[in-house]
Scaffold this motif. Structure first.
Motif, PDB file in Angstrom:
ATOM      1  N   ARG A  19       0.805  -0.954   0.103  1.00  0.00           N
ATOM      2  CA  ARG A  19      -0.209  -0.167  -0.070  1.00  0.00           C
ATOM      3  C   ARG A  19       0.968   1.076   0.142  1.00  0.00           C
ATOM      4  NH1 ARG A  19      -2.748  -3.439   4.070  1.00  0.00           N
ATOM      5  NH2 ARG A  19      -5.272  -3.078   3.091  1.00  0.00           N
ATOM      6  N   ASP A  20      -0.005   2.378  -0.837  1.00  0.00           N
ATOM      7  CA  ASP A  20       0.831   3.932  -0.462  1.00  0.00           C
ATOM      8  C   ASP A  20      -0.025   4.372  -0.447  1.00  0.00           C
ATOM      9  OD1 ASP A  20       1.781   4.329  -4.042  1.00  0.00           O
ATOM     10  OD2 ASP A  20      -0.325   4.136  -2.965  1.00  0.00           O
ATOM     11  N   GLU A  21      -0.560   5.742  -0.185  1.00  0.00           N
ATOM     12  CA  GLU A  21      -0.940   6.512   0.128  1.00  0.00           C
ATOM     13  C   GLU A  21      -2.066   6.877  -0.560  1.00  0.00           C
ATOM     14  OE1 GLU A  21       3.250   7.970   0.587  1.00  0.00           O
ATOM     15  OE2 GLU A  21       2.267   7.561  -0.928  1.00  0.00           O
ATOM     16  N   ARG A  22      -2.639   5.921  -2.244  1.00  0.00           N
ATOM     17  CA  ARG A  22      -3.564   5.583  -2.953  1.00  0.00           C
ATOM     18  C   ARG A  22      -3.928   4.633  -3.292  1.00  0.00           C
ATOM     19  NH1 ARG A  22      -3.029  10.203  -6.918  1.00  0.00           N
ATOM     20  NH2 ARG A  22      -5.105  10.093  -7.599  1.00  0.00           N
ATOM     21  N   TYR A  23      -2.474   3.943  -3.188  1.00  0.00           N
ATOM     22  CA  TYR A  23      -3.088   2.539  -4.012  1.00  0.00           C
ATOM     23  C   TYR A  23      -2.681   1.154  -3.394  1.00  0.00           C
ATOM     24  CZ  TYR A  23      -3.427   5.647  -8.056  1.00  0.00           C
ATOM     25  OH  TYR A  23      -4.279   5.997  -9.104  1.00  0.00           O
ATOM     26  N   THR A  24      -3.594   0.348  -3.428  1.00  0.00           N
ATOM     27  CA  THR A  24      -3.183  -0.966  -3.185  1.00  0.00           C
ATOM     28  C   THR A  24      -2.722  -2.006  -3.757  1.00  0.00           C
ATOM     29  OG1 THR A  24      -5.536  -1.854  -3.028  1.00  0.00           O
ATOM     30  CG2 THR A  24      -4.730  -1.056  -1.003  1.00  0.00           C
TER      31      THR A  24
ATOM     32  N   PRO B 220      -7.323   1.605  -5.705  1.00  0.00           N
ATOM     33  CA  PRO B 220      -7.856   2.845  -5.123  1.00  0.00           C
ATOM     34  C   PRO B 220      -7.589   2.454  -4.304  1.00  0.00           C
ATOM     35  CG  PRO B 220      -9.022   3.612  -6.686  1.00  0.00           C
ATOM     36  CD  PRO B 220      -8.437   2.408  -7.840  1.00  0.00           C
ATOM     37  N   ASN B 221      -7.287   2.916  -2.743  1.00  0.00           N
ATOM     38  CA  ASN B 221      -7.212   2.555  -1.290  1.00  0.00           C
ATOM     39  C   ASN B 221      -9.165   2.836  -0.601  1.00  0.00           C
ATOM     40  OD1 ASN B 221      -5.012   1.484  -0.861  1.00  0.00           O
ATOM     41  ND2 ASN B 221      -3.922   4.327  -0.308  1.00  0.00           N
ATOM     42  N   THR B 222      -9.687   2.821  -1.345  1.00  0.00           N
ATOM     43  CA  THR B 222     -10.632   3.789  -1.106  1.00  0.00           C
ATOM     44  C   THR B 222     -11.986   2.667  -1.231  1.00  0.00           C
ATOM     45  OG1 THR B 222     -11.200   4.728  -2.726  1.00  0.00           O
ATOM     46  CG2 THR B 222     -10.875   6.561  -0.673  1.00  0.00           C
ATOM     47  N   ASN B 253     -18.293   4.836  -0.450  1.00  0.00           N
ATOM     48  CA  ASN B 253     -17.745   4.285  -0.921  1.00  0.00           C
ATOM     49  C   ASN B 253     -18.257   3.946  -2.373  1.00  0.00           C
ATOM     50  OD1 ASN B 253     -15.704   4.943   1.779  1.00  0.00           O
ATOM     51  ND2 ASN B 253     -17.710   3.457   2.863  1.00  0.00           N
TER      52      ASN B 253
END
Lengths: 76, 261
Positions: A19-24, B220-222, B253
């Protein structure tokens, strides 16, 4: 296999998720692993004669398994 | 509009006739399916599917092609009626797409104009080839709607945001779109990009195969993931699996619902 050197006796195997700040990153590609500080592990064969212990050595773009000969106690 | 994924050949089970008979008023036509070729090469799609029509009084079928360089092989539409759990063929017609196109072609209205029967299903067979950038839409025309301006149908079809997109590259970056099904083959790399804006009813489906080497996924992490092969709240594709991921927006989300087989 990609690893991150912890010390000469220990490496951390690359996880399946980064993981980074925006993506997995699932099942990350080699270029992603390199960006996260993981390097390909190069394994070498155990030498034929003598007693050796395994050490990890890091270069610019890889981590190599090295074998260091263990001194014979009788000689000391 | 009824959505059907034509990229997987299937035959639907016909349901028994439902009483009372439905009559259609107001609606003149119904889009049954749409193929869009967003690749850079010609795509060939095999059709082997039956669509339930719920006893519509069918006037005809229109195959609307938008773009250039189409072709078809044994493209056939056949209308059926159910009676006492048996299927009866009403009409059938071969539809040929010309080499270049800018409008409708191929319909079975002429064959069916003498029928007063109501249609329970329409079966399609054959193959169509769509050049890069083209699309083909299959539209059912209902009794009383024969005089609808075909230009209106074409315009509405072009403006429709509902479509199935075929992706043949093994490395895909997909920006999610509302009411779109992305059908991919085997992927070595997949990146999911969220749309710049969304609506409360946003849905998008991405289907792909993870091969002997697992697909590398960037997302995206979201995104909130649910379903199969979720590790530490993240979707991690396994090897040798076919995945169907439904994305939707819950107001806060984006959620990804994963099913793998």
């Amino acid at each position: 296999m990609f690893v991150k050197l912890i010390d000469e006796n220990t490496v951390e195997k690359a996880p399946r998720v980064l993981r980074d700040e925006r993506y997995t990153y699932s099942n990350p590609k080699a270029e992603t692993l390199l960006r996260f500080g993981y390097k390909p592990l190069i394994e070498t064969e155990y030498p034929e004669n003598g007693n050796y212990e395994m050490k990890y050595v890091e270069t610019e773009n890889k981590v190599i398994v090295m074998w260091s000969e263990i001194a014979d106690e009788a000689e000391e | 509009m009824t959505e059907r994924n034509f990229n997987v050949a299937h035959n639907e089970e016909l349901t028994p006739s439902v009483q009372p008979v439905k009559t259609f008023s107001g609606a003149s036509h119904k889009t049954l399916a749409r193929y869009v070729n967003n690749t850079e090469s010609t795509m060939t799609q095999s059709l082997d599917v039956s669509i339930a029509c719920q006893r519509f009084q069918l006037a005809g079928i229109i195959v609307l092609a938008d773009g250039e360089n189409f072709s078809s092989t044994n493209l056939t539409a056949t209308a059926y009626k159910n009676h006492e759990n048996r299927k009866y063929q009403l009409a059938t017609e071969t539809i040929s797409l010309p080499a270049t196109n800018a409008g409708n072609m191929g319909y079975i209205a002429a064959t069916m104009s003498g029928y007063e029967d109501f249609v329970d299903s329409i079966a399609f067979s054959g193959t169509i080839s769509i050049a890069a950038g083209g699309s083909v839409t299959i539209i059912a025309l209902f009794k009383g709607g024969e005089d609808s301006a075909l230009a209106t149908i074409a315009e509405n079809t072009k403006n429709s945001t509902t479509k199935t997109v075929m992706i043949t590259d093994t490395d895909a970056e997909i920006t999610l779109e509302n009411n779109v099904i992305f059908n991919c083959g085997g992927l070595t790399d997949l990146e999911i990009v969220l749309p710049a804006s969304t609506t409360a009813d946003f849905t998008c489906q991405v289907n792909f195969t993870s091969g002997l080497t697992e697909t590398s996924l960037v997302a995206p992490n979201t995104i909130v993931w649910l379903g199969d092969d979720i590790e530490s709240d993240v979707f991690v594709p396994a090897a040798s699996k076919r995945y169907s991921v439904m994305f939707f927006y819950d107001g806060v989300n984006f959620r990804g619902i994963v099913q793998g087989v």
